[in-house]
Scaffold this motif. Structure first.
Motif, short mmCIF file in Angstrom:
data_model
loop_
_atom_site.label_atom_id
_atom_site.label_comp_id
_atom_site.label_asym_id
_atom_site.label_seq_id
_atom_site.Cartn_x
_atom_site.Cartn_y
_atom_site.Cartn_z
N SER A 1 56.33 44.05 37.33
CA SER A 1 57.43 43.32 36.68
C SER A 1 57.32 41.84 37.01
O SER A 1 56.62 41.43 37.94
N GLY A 2 58.03 41.03 36.22
CA GLY A 2 58.10 39.60 36.48
C GLY A 2 56.85 38.85 36.04
O GLY A 2 56.03 39.34 35.27
N GLN A 3 56.69 37.63 36.56
CA GLN A 3 55.55 36.77 36.26
C GLN A 3 54.78 36.49 37.55
O GLN A 3 55.39 36.24 38.60
N LYS A 4 53.46 36.54 37.47
CA LYS A 4 52.61 36.34 38.64
C LYS A 4 51.48 35.37 38.28
O LYS A 4 51.02 35.32 37.15
N TYR A 5 51.04 34.62 39.29
CA TYR A 5 49.94 33.69 39.10
C TYR A 5 49.09 33.64 40.36
O TYR A 5 49.61 33.58 41.48
N TRP A 6 47.76 33.68 40.20
CA TRP A 6 46.86 33.54 41.34
C TRP A 6 45.60 32.81 40.89
O TRP A 6 45.31 32.73 39.69
N GLU A 7 44.86 32.26 41.85
CA GLU A 7 43.66 31.50 41.56
C GLU A 7 42.46 32.06 42.31
O GLU A 7 42.59 32.52 43.45
N VAL A 8 41.30 31.96 41.66
CA VAL A 8 40.06 32.50 42.24
C VAL A 8 38.98 31.42 42.20
O VAL A 8 38.71 30.84 41.15
N ASP A 9 38.38 31.16 43.36
CA ASP A 9 37.28 30.21 43.46
C ASP A 9 35.98 30.92 43.10
O ASP A 9 35.60 31.90 43.74
N THR A 10 35.29 30.44 42.05
CA THR A 10 34.08 31.11 41.56
C THR A 10 32.80 30.34 41.88
O THR A 10 31.71 30.74 41.47
N ARG A 11 32.91 29.22 42.60
CA ARG A 11 31.77 28.31 42.77
C ARG A 11 30.59 28.93 43.51
O ARG A 11 29.47 28.44 43.39
N ASN A 12 30.83 29.98 44.25
CA ASN A 12 29.77 30.58 45.06
C ASN A 12 29.30 31.93 44.52
O ASN A 12 28.74 32.73 45.26
N CYS A 13 29.53 32.16 43.23
CA CYS A 13 29.11 33.41 42.60
C CYS A 13 28.47 33.10 41.25
O CYS A 13 29.09 32.42 40.42
N SER A 14 27.26 33.54 41.04
CA SER A 14 26.53 33.19 39.83
C SER A 14 26.92 34.04 38.62
O SER A 14 26.80 33.60 37.49
N HIS A 15 27.37 35.27 38.87
CA HIS A 15 27.77 36.16 37.78
C HIS A 15 29.02 36.92 38.22
O HIS A 15 29.01 37.56 39.28
N TRP A 16 30.08 36.88 37.42
CA TRP A 16 31.33 37.48 37.85
C TRP A 16 32.21 37.85 36.66
O TRP A 16 32.00 37.39 35.54
N ALA A 17 33.19 38.71 36.95
CA ALA A 17 34.26 39.02 36.01
C ALA A 17 35.57 39.04 36.79
O ALA A 17 35.62 39.57 37.91
N ILE A 18 36.61 38.47 36.20
CA ILE A 18 37.93 38.39 36.84
C ILE A 18 38.96 38.88 35.85
O ILE A 18 38.95 38.45 34.68
N GLY A 19 39.86 39.75 36.29
CA GLY A 19 40.86 40.24 35.36
C GLY A 19 41.89 41.13 36.02
O GLY A 19 42.15 41.01 37.23
N VAL A 20 42.47 42.02 35.24
CA VAL A 20 43.45 42.99 35.72
C VAL A 20 43.13 44.35 35.13
O VAL A 20 42.50 44.45 34.07
N ALA A 21 43.60 45.39 35.81
CA ALA A 21 43.38 46.75 35.33
C ALA A 21 44.43 47.66 35.93
O ALA A 21 45.03 47.35 36.96
N SER A 22 44.64 48.79 35.28
CA SER A 22 45.55 49.77 35.84
C SER A 22 44.85 50.53 36.95
O SER A 22 43.62 50.64 36.99
N TRP A 23 45.64 51.06 37.89
CA TRP A 23 45.08 51.79 39.01
C TRP A 23 44.28 53.01 38.54
O TRP A 23 43.34 53.45 39.20
N GLY A 24 44.62 53.53 37.39
CA GLY A 24 43.95 54.72 36.88
C GLY A 24 42.61 54.45 36.22
O GLY A 24 41.98 55.39 35.72
#
Length: 369
Positions: free
Chosen positions: A247-270
């Motif tokens: 619920s509500g609104q959430k915000y976070w930041e991820v530093d990617t400078r030290n990773c050449s290939h990546w994916a960032i996102g959200v998913a359900s626990w299932g």
């Protein structure tokens, strides 16, 4: 995966990810299949075994995915059926990129209707690969490609992402964090809803390790870790955060400078623990695979993005309005991608570190909350 039509023509919808090697993240080259059923490039697997980077409990020839290793070193042989499928995929991809259609064949009963977007003609877009083979060979292919079949059974592209909608912030910056408001345009103003999630060790892949503060995840430099078995652990280099966001609104930041290939996102626990982030109906992400290979995935639908590498990614999740947005956070903030999210269960921050590049890491920034 396929439907047998008249004349033994078998239409198969494939994307590059369905035929990729988890070690090099490229299309399978001289694919070899281990006794456990997982397939890799023959050279990639050979080099991994020689370097012993994938050793498990002293067994250097363990599978990089399931970590199973026979008592004696298995002989590596090219899987001709899988190589044939890769070759036909490449042929179909070249025909599509050249502006011609692959060899015509009756469409499968549940064939997805492609849109006319620019991403439709990229190498990663699904291609219809058609070939004539005997029923026996069909059964052999389905047997050898069981893992691919599982991925493809639900691979009907979702609807296109909604149009970009980012509204200017109102002057009421003094609102409490739990008060509903539109997604702000400038990521710096999102600090009112900032959180600093931490990685969940139960979900951590065996080839990853987490820092003491649980905010940095790194591709291991040595042997695969002997974590306690957990049904929640990913079989590929992915990890969830512990925080369940409902619920509500959430915000976070991820530093990617030290990773050449990546994916960032959200998913359900299932989300299935052998599934890939963004390639399931309950996960959403943006992913960077190098210059010119930046994209977003929402419920198995790929959208190509035009942007340089974002060194810091801001993630905005509005669970009240069902909105997810990704920002490039620098001297000035800019929206990278926005889509709708819907889930019957809480969502977790989710990450994927591509391949086995030792020392690559992603770090969740500690924001002032």
């Amino acid at each position: 995966m396929a439907a047998v039509c008249s004349g033994n023509a078998v239409p198969v919808w494939l994307s590059e990810d369905d035929l990729s090697c988890i070690i090099c993240q490229g299309l399978l080259d001289q694919p070899t299949t281990l006794p456990c059923g997982h397939s890799f490039c023959l050279r990639c697997l050979h080099d991994l075994w020689v370097s012993k980077r994938g050793a498990v409990d002293g067994c250097p020839w363990a599978c990089p995915i399931c970590r199973k290793g026979p008592l004696t070193k298995p002989k590596l042989h090219k899987n001709p059926l899988l190589q044939d499928l890769v070759d036909k995929y490449l042929q179909a991809a070249r025909e599509v990129e050249a502006g011609s259609e692959p060899e015509p064949a009756p469409a499968p009963r549940s064939a997805p209707q492609d849109s006319s977007s620019e991403g439709e003609h990229s190498l990663d877009s699904p291609k219809l690969v058609t070939f004539s083979i005997s029923q026996k060979k069909i059964q052999e292919i389905l047997h050898n490609l069981e893992e691919i079949q599982e991925k493809l059974q639900g691979s009907v592209p979702g609807r296109a992402p909604p149009r970009e909608r980012v509204q200017e912030m109102t002057s009421s910056l003094c609102l409490l964090p739990d008060q509903r408001r539109p997604a702000p345009r400038k990521a710096s103003h999102l600090s009112l809803w900032a959180i600093s999630p931490t990685f969940d060790l139960r979900t951590l892949s065996y080839n990853l390790e987490v820092s003491n503060n649980s905010r940095r995840v790194t591709v291991s430099r040595g042997d695969l870790h002997t974590y306690h078995w957990s049904p929640q652990r990913f079989s590929i280099s992915q990890v969830f955060c512990s925080q369940a966001l409902s619920s509500g609104q959430k915000y976070w930041e991820v530093d990617t400078r030290n990773c050449s290939h990546w994916a960032i996102g959200v998913a359900s626990w299932g989300m299935k623990r052998d599934g890939m982030l963004g390639r399931t109906m309950d996960s959403w992400c943006i992913e960077w695979r190098g210059p010119g290979q930046f994209s977003a995935w929402a419920k198995m639908k790929k959208t190509d993005l035009q942007s340089d590498l974002p060194e810091v990614v801001g993630v905005w999740l509005d669970l009240e309005s069902g909105e997810l947005a990704f920002y490039a956070v620098a001297d000035h903030e800019r929206l990278l991608y926005e889509c709708e999210v819907s889930s019957s269960s809480p969502l977790h921050p989710a990450f994927w570190l591509y391949g086995l590049s030792p020392g690559n890491y992603l770090e969740i920034k500690q924001l002032n909350t």
